[in-house]
Write a protein that holds these residues in place. Structure first.
Motif, PDB file in Angstrom:
ATOM      1  N   ASN A  76      -2.950  -3.528  -4.595  1.00 26.67           N
ATOM      2  CA  ASN A  76      -2.598  -3.125  -5.951  1.00 26.67           C
ATOM      3  C   ASN A  76      -2.386  -4.327  -6.866  1.00 26.67           C
ATOM      4  O   ASN A  76      -1.860  -4.191  -7.969  1.00 26.67           O
ATOM      5  CB  ASN A  76      -1.326  -2.275  -5.916  1.00 26.67           C
ATOM      6  CG  ASN A  76      -1.576  -0.898  -5.324  1.00 26.67           C
ATOM      7  OD1 ASN A  76      -2.150  -0.027  -5.964  1.00 26.67           O
ATOM      8  ND2 ASN A  76      -1.155  -0.701  -4.081  1.00 26.67           N
ATOM      9  N   GLN A  84      -8.505   2.882   3.304  1.00 28.80           N
ATOM     10  CA  GLN A  84      -7.795   3.882   2.516  1.00 28.80           C
ATOM     11  C   GLN A  84      -6.923   3.191   1.480  1.00 28.80           C
ATOM     12  O   GLN A  84      -6.260   2.192   1.775  1.00 28.80           O
ATOM     13  CB  GLN A  84      -6.930   4.767   3.419  1.00 28.80           C
ATOM     14  CG  GLN A  84      -6.257   5.933   2.704  1.00 28.80           C
ATOM     15  CD  GLN A  84      -5.509   6.823   3.669  1.00 28.80           C
ATOM     16  OE1 GLN A  84      -5.372   6.520   4.855  1.00 28.80           O
ATOM     17  NE2 GLN A  84      -5.010   7.939   3.176  1.00 28.80           N
ATOM     18  N   ASP A  85      -6.941   3.710   0.277  1.00 28.31           N
ATOM     19  CA  ASP A  85      -6.083   3.208  -0.804  1.00 28.31           C
ATOM     20  C   ASP A  85      -6.244   1.710  -1.020  1.00 28.31           C
ATOM     21  O   ASP A  85      -5.266   0.984  -1.250  1.00 28.31           O
ATOM     22  CB  ASP A  85      -4.614   3.538  -0.526  1.00 28.31           C
ATOM     23  CG  ASP A  85      -4.360   5.039  -0.449  1.00 28.31           C
ATOM     24  OD1 ASP A  85      -5.052   5.799  -1.158  1.00 28.31           O
ATOM     25  OD2 ASP A  85      -3.480   5.456   0.328  1.00 28.31           O
ATOM     26  N   SER A  98      -0.692  -3.263   1.192  1.00 26.14           N
ATOM     27  CA  SER A  98      -0.646  -2.360   0.037  1.00 26.14           C
ATOM     28  C   SER A  98      -0.322  -3.127  -1.242  1.00 26.14           C
ATOM     29  O   SER A  98      -0.898  -2.860  -2.303  1.00 26.14           O
ATOM     30  CB  SER A  98       0.395  -1.269   0.286  1.00 26.14           C
ATOM     31  OG  SER A  98       0.485  -0.401  -0.817  1.00 26.14           O
ATOM     32  N   SER A 130     -14.098  -1.404  -3.695  1.00 25.55           N
ATOM     33  CA  SER A 130     -12.860  -0.625  -3.697  1.00 25.55           C
ATOM     34  C   SER A 130     -11.845  -1.159  -2.692  1.00 25.55           C
ATOM     35  O   SER A 130     -10.668  -0.816  -2.742  1.00 25.55           O
ATOM     36  CB  SER A 130     -13.155   0.851  -3.393  1.00 25.55           C
ATOM     37  OG  SER A 130     -13.533   1.035  -2.034  1.00 25.55           O
TER      38      SER A 130
END
Length: 263
Positions: A204, A11-12, A200, A48
């Motif tokens: 990013n 996820q993300d 995270s 991704s």
């Protein structure tokens, strides 16, 4: 694939792989090896996913090999442990170290035997203060596998590596940090949050640059200075043409936060 020994979610931009045999301290069976290999293949093939977080369920990270999964007994036919290393443990370490993204390991409890060295194969290791790293192979007449003989002396020097490997004594997480074996020791109650925040952050970040950085550092001990300088030249040439580099420079000039895409 429906997993029975691990939990996998993405996820993300972050893939989270949790070893999930808490009643056996997440020790490895053939089935777990197969499921982890399948999950890592998914991570490697999905552009991704830009960071991987590896951890364990329950009170421990991983106790290494589940000895109950092998038919070993006095007087029985010997088991070919070399085949086990070649088929399962060596490919696992190669997969973890070659993933084109940062790999974080959150060691939430004991990491013993192959479990310790699987953790050390990750790029950044965070450990709970209650965690311990144990090279338990000596207790059953074996050598450190899963890259242990390679990584230990490189991280902490030959004297400490030999001490850990020959005695099998537990190394507390705080001492592991002080020795440079791991990145950081944190309080138990903040481990999950710290690891998630770091994952995270990487998800990013400029993924190509981070992947090239880990590759260059991991290969440096095998290269001469001249070869390392040539490798730096080649990597900088490629990364200087990336979208992430252009975005990073533009964001720096505009005094804004960069929006990296991983390309």
């Amino acid at each position: 694939m429906a997993y029975q020994t691990i939990v996998f979610e993405a996820q993300d931009g972050v893939a989270r792989l949790t070893l999930n045999r808490p009643d056996r301290l997440n020790s490895f069976t053939v089935q777990m090896h197969e499921e982890v290999a399948e999950a890592l293949g998914r991570v490697a093939g999905d552009s991704s996913i830009r960071a991987l977080l590896l951890t364990g369920a329950g009170r421990g990270f991983c106790a290494g090999q589940d000895l109950g999964d092998r038919a070993v007994a006095p007087g029985a036919e010997p088991v070919d442990l070399g085949d086990s290393v070649e088929r399962y443990y060596a490919p696992l370490i190669r997969s973890l170290t070659s993933l084109p993204m940062p790999v974080i390991c959150a060691v939430n409890g004991v990491a013993a035997g192959a479990g310790a060295n699987i953790a050390l194969a990750c790029d950044i290791v965070l450990a709970a203060r209650s965690a311990k790293f144990i090279q338990s192979f000596a207790n059953i007449g074996l050598i450190p596998d899963s890259g242990g003989t390679w990584v230990l002396p490189r991280l902490i020097g030959q004297a400490r590596a030999l001490g850990l490997a020959l005695t099998g004594d537990p190394l507390p997480a705080e001492q592991a940090e002080a020795w440079g074996l791991i990145w950081r020791c944190v309080d138990d109650d903040v481990l999950a949050g710290e690891a998630a925040a770091l994952a995270s952050r990487f998800a990013n970040g400029p993924t190509s640059g981070l992947a090239a950085t880990k590759q260059a550092l991991r290969e440096s001990s095998l290269k001469s200075l001249d070869a390392a300088l040539d490798n730096e030249r080649d990597l900088m040439r490629r990364l200087g043409r990336s979208a992430d580099y252009a975005e990073g420079v533009a964001a720096f000039s505009a005094k804004r936060k960069p929006a990296f895409t991983g390309r």
